[in-house]
Design a protein around this motif. Structure first.
Motif, PDB file in Angstrom:
ATOM      1  N   GLY A   1      -7.982  -4.650   2.293  1.00  0.00           N
ATOM      2  CA  GLY A   1      -8.701  -4.331   3.518  1.00  0.00           C
ATOM      3  C   GLY A   1      -9.072  -5.534   4.358  1.00  0.00           C
TER       4      GLY A   1
ATOM      5  N   GLU B   1      -6.392  -8.864  -2.665  1.00  0.00           N
ATOM      6  CA  GLU B   1      -5.151  -8.097  -2.799  1.00  0.00           C
ATOM      7  C   GLU B   1      -4.888  -7.242  -1.562  1.00  0.00           C
ATOM      8  OE1 GLU B   1      -5.776  -5.981  -6.559  1.00  0.00           O
ATOM      9  OE2 GLU B   1      -6.930  -4.451  -5.518  1.00  0.00           O
TER      10      GLU B   1
ATOM     11  N   TYR C   1       2.375   0.995   4.768  1.00  0.00           N
ATOM     12  CA  TYR C   1       1.897   2.387   4.660  1.00  0.00           C
ATOM     13  C   TYR C   1       2.814   3.388   5.370  1.00  0.00           C
ATOM     14  CZ  TYR C   1      -2.281   0.554   2.463  1.00  0.00           C
ATOM     15  OH  TYR C   1      -3.141  -0.071   1.597  1.00  0.00           O
TER      16      TYR C   1
HETATM   17  C1  LIG Z   1      -7.847  -1.059  -4.983  1.00  0.00           C
HETATM   18  C2  LIG Z   1      -7.099  -1.399  -3.725  1.00  0.00           C
HETATM   19  N1  LIG Z   1      -6.656  -2.662  -3.547  1.00  0.00           N
HETATM   20  C3  LIG Z   1      -5.976  -3.021  -2.434  1.00  0.00           C
HETATM   21  C4  LIG Z   1      -5.697  -2.107  -1.442  1.00  0.00           C
HETATM   22  C5  LIG Z   1      -4.935  -2.561  -0.222  1.00  0.00           C
HETATM   23  O1  LIG Z   1      -5.666  -2.427   0.937  1.00  0.00           O
HETATM   24  P1  LIG Z   1      -5.108  -2.892   2.350  1.00  0.00           P
HETATM   25  O2  LIG Z   1      -3.689  -2.470   2.434  1.00  0.00           O
HETATM   26  O3  LIG Z   1      -5.969  -2.182   3.333  1.00  0.00           O
HETATM   27  O4  LIG Z   1      -5.239  -4.368   2.419  1.00  0.00           O
HETATM   28  C6  LIG Z   1      -6.148  -0.780  -1.577  1.00  0.00           C
HETATM   29  C7  LIG Z   1      -5.878   0.214  -0.533  1.00  0.00           C
HETATM   30  O5  LIG Z   1      -6.245   1.345  -0.576  1.00  0.00           O
HETATM   31  C8  LIG Z   1      -6.861  -0.406  -2.754  1.00  0.00           C
HETATM   32  O6  LIG Z   1      -7.287   0.849  -2.946  1.00  0.00           O
END
Ligand SMILES: Cc1ncc(COP(=O)(O)O)c(C=O)c1O
Length: 379
Positions: free
Chosen positions: A207, A239, A338
């Motif tokens: 995120g 991550e 996504y």
């Molecule tokens: C546990 C976890 N890590 C990492 C992510 C990756 O998030 P983003 O693609 O928004 O960076 C998510 C996305 O849902 C997640 O649930």
């Protein structure tokens, strides 16, 4: 410059140069702050680009056995794993494929801890925490809503980490900036600071939209360094998925028909919003189209309609410089994260091909899909 006339329709196309640009930014964050960044496969799994990603990032995070296998085979590293629950019959294989496993509850940890202890390979384990704080506006993406099933709240811990646990993990951001992270860390240190002091590592989840133009990378580096300094130089892992694939490519489509209903013109495309870019309907948001603007009164507006029969399979409305015609290409921007990881074959709609526009300015078609891909998921 990418030459869209060389790209078949429909097709997801990654622009290699743009991916490298994102990876350079992520590498800078790692180099200057001392944290490790891994790629969240749930958001970005285009494995034909993993050779490049490996040059910059420290592996990947998986949320299922399939993603852990993909990480092992294609990223050529053991995965970090984090999922709401693990299945008994998959756990031995997960231990073979993963170096780090995060448990979503104390009961999941209790269930599997002896298998971890008796495993010949050392696996570092963590508990996912739920700080009950998040600035995410859309409930669908907010793991900190009351009643959330994701992570352990502070009241469930004693003063000590469960024996055998070496890390903590949180994920409560979505498309957020470093200032949101700063406020989130403040809450987390207030609630879990004593546990963090007992950890070898902490994973800040995803995120973090680090590669967005307006993201303050200097500020991120500063708060990461400060956090580590306050906490015995703890190993910090980020991550992100979206930040890896952010604005790195397109979904190329072609107009098949133009219809009009009550003065609204709708272009029917050879792709589906619902099956090929579902976040546009789930979030929801309106994707950018190359050469189009938001609807303006002085120009004819068009709605973009998908090829499935779902009534809501459309996005819009957009204005173009000249009237659209059947056969025109419609190029949706930012369609690499996504998207491919979420497509379905609902309605039997075919999957777009996948290709790369290389740094040598060539188009490489990587995959085409057909009837077997649809049929193989049915019986
Ligand atoms: C546990 C976890 N890590 C990492 C992510 C990756 O998030 P983003 O693609 O928004 O960076 C998510 C996305 O849902 C997640 O649930």
């Amino acid at each position: 410059m990418i030459d869209f006339s060389k790209i078949p329709s429909p097709c997801y196309v990654l622009e290699e140069r743009l991916l490298r640009r994102n990876l350079e930014i992520l590498r800078r964050v790692q180099d200057e702050s001392g944290v490790n960044i891994i790629c969240a496969l749930k958001g970005y799994s285009m494995f034909s680009s993993f050779d490049m990603i490996r040059q910059y990032l420290k592996g990947a995070t998986a949320s299922s056995l399939n993603e852990a296998k993909l990480c092992f085979e294609e990223m050529k590293s053991e995965a970090h794993l984090c999922a709401p629950a693990y299945l008994d019959h998959e756990f031995d294989e997960l231990m073979r494929l993963c170096s780090h496993i995060t448990f979503n509850s104390i009961s999941q940890w209790e269930k599997f801890k002896n298998r971890i202890k008796n495993n010949s390979k050392k696996i570092s384990c963590a508990i996912r925490i739920n700080p009950e704080y998040s600035e995410i506006g859309t409930d669908l993406y907010n793991p900190a809503i009351p009643g959330s099933r994701l992570g352990v709240t502070a009241d469930k811990f004693s003063d000590k980490l469960p024996e055998g646990i070496e890390g903590l993990h949180f994920h409560v951001l979505c498309e957020n900036d470093s200032y949101t992270l700063e406020r989130t860390l403040k809450v987390i240190e207030e609630k879990f600071g004593h546990l963090i002091k007992q950890c070898k590592w902490i994973n800040f989840g995803g995120g973090h939209l680090i590669t967005r133009e307006d993201y303050n990378v200097e500020h991120l580096i500063k708060i990461l360094k400060d956090f580590r300094a306050r906490n015995n130089n703890i190993e910090v892992i980020l991550e992100p998925g979206e930040a890896v694939g952010w604005r790195t490519g397109y979904l190329v489509s072609t107009i098949q028909d133009i219809i009009e209903n009550k003065g609204i013109k709708v272009a029917i495309l050879d792709i589906s919003i619902s099956t090929h870019m579902p976040d546009c309907l789930e979030m929801p948001y309106k994707p950018n189209i190359v050469g189009a603007a938001n609807e303006v009164p002085e120009k004819q507006a068009y709605r973009m309609g998908g090829i499935s029969c779902l009534a809501g399979d459309y996005v819009g409305d957009y204005s173009f410089d000249k009237p659209l015609q059947v056969g025109d290409k419609i190029i949706f921007e930012d369609m690499i994260h996504y998207t491919m990881v979420k497509t379905t074959t609902f309605n039997g709609v075919g999957l777009p091909s996948i290709g790369i526009w290389t740094e040598q300015d060539e188009f490489k078609l990587l995959r085409q899909f057909g009837y077997e891909d649809y049929k193989n998921r049915l019986s």
